[in-house]
Enzyme design. Sequence first.
Site, PDB file in Angstrom:
ATOM      1  CD  GLU A 174       0.871   0.230   3.017  1.00  0.00           C
ATOM      2  OE1 GLU A 174       0.878   1.473   2.945  1.00  0.00           O
ATOM      3  OE2 GLU A 174       1.806  -0.419   3.493  1.00  0.00           O
ATOM      4  CD  GLU A 317       7.703   1.716  -0.482  1.00  0.00           C
ATOM      5  OE1 GLU A 317       8.394   0.882  -1.114  1.00  0.00           O
ATOM      6  OE2 GLU A 317       8.067   2.903  -0.329  1.00  0.00           O
TER       7      GLU A 317
END
Length: 359
Positions: A174, A317
């Site tokens: 994300e 991430e």
Amino acid sequence: MGLLEETLISIKPANKEVVEKAWNIIDGLTKPIGSLGELEEIAAKISGVTGKTYNKINKKSVVIMCSDNGVCEEGVSNNPQETTAIVTNNFTKGITGVCVLSQFANSDVTVVDVGIKSDINNPKVINKKVEYGTKNIAKEAAMTRIQAIQAIEAGIEVVDNLVKDGYDLLGTGEMGVGNTTTSAAVLSALSDFPVDVVVGKGSGLTEEQYVNKKMVVQRAIDINKPDKNDPIDVLSKVGGFDIAGICGCFLGAAKNRTPIVIDGFISSAAAVCACRLNPKVKDFLFPSHLSAEPGAEYMMKELGLSPMLNLRMRLGEGSGCPLAFNIIEAALHAMNNMATYEEAALNRSAYVDIREKKN
């Protein structure tokens, strides 16, 4: 019937018969029983996912859901909100943490805009934008229930397409400034864990900012009153589009009987939501690492899963996923290539003939 409902109905649990067959093979390999520890657990679990005793990964990708959070108005992050769009574009350049680790693991990355505040004019970013960021959860609901379902279905669609393209191992990541705040709110709302124990410093807050962040999360829960028995209500009231999108990725992977890796704190919040929507999803989840966020341990307790690694990482991430990919592939390689006690007693040419037939 909508895509979410169809997906929830179609999810079946792990194939226990194949898991048992896999364990019989694993226990018969030339090693003391259980001596490869978690590698054995991983190999057997993958067999339950795919329905095959011997497995090999052909294509893998980390799916990165990107969106903005209105709660940033409350000073819960040291990063300006523009960072979300900047890093999203940087994913497509291959220069971020998750990208270089994915390169090392021979994995692709799939970048999705599910709710960034600005337009992303980048053909390498999949446009699944539900809205230009969420509302401020400290003042009102993050999104409508319909928008939460749209974001979940966006994740399902992305996974459906990846599986059609031959991907057989996925990870979740994300990007969204403020999403440790929304994740903590989701966890606290779903589990009744106190805000004080699940909220962390995220992007390196000062002690004063940290106190404020905890008050913001508590205020969001008090104002919105999310229903702990309804994960979609929780997502819509105190969550984010990225969390909802990742939740959809987990549901889509379970529907497609594809193993999927949890990264850290934020994707763990999405995993909790997915498992609440359908408990069978747990059979398809592989936690990568224990995030340094204090709430991460509580996420794992809520899921009843154990992460493979503890490297004190907190980048997000999806950066833990490529590391887990390597471990998963090592587990499968060991199962596929170690000799059984019976085979080890044969001469080399006979062993090779038997192994070729298995593979």
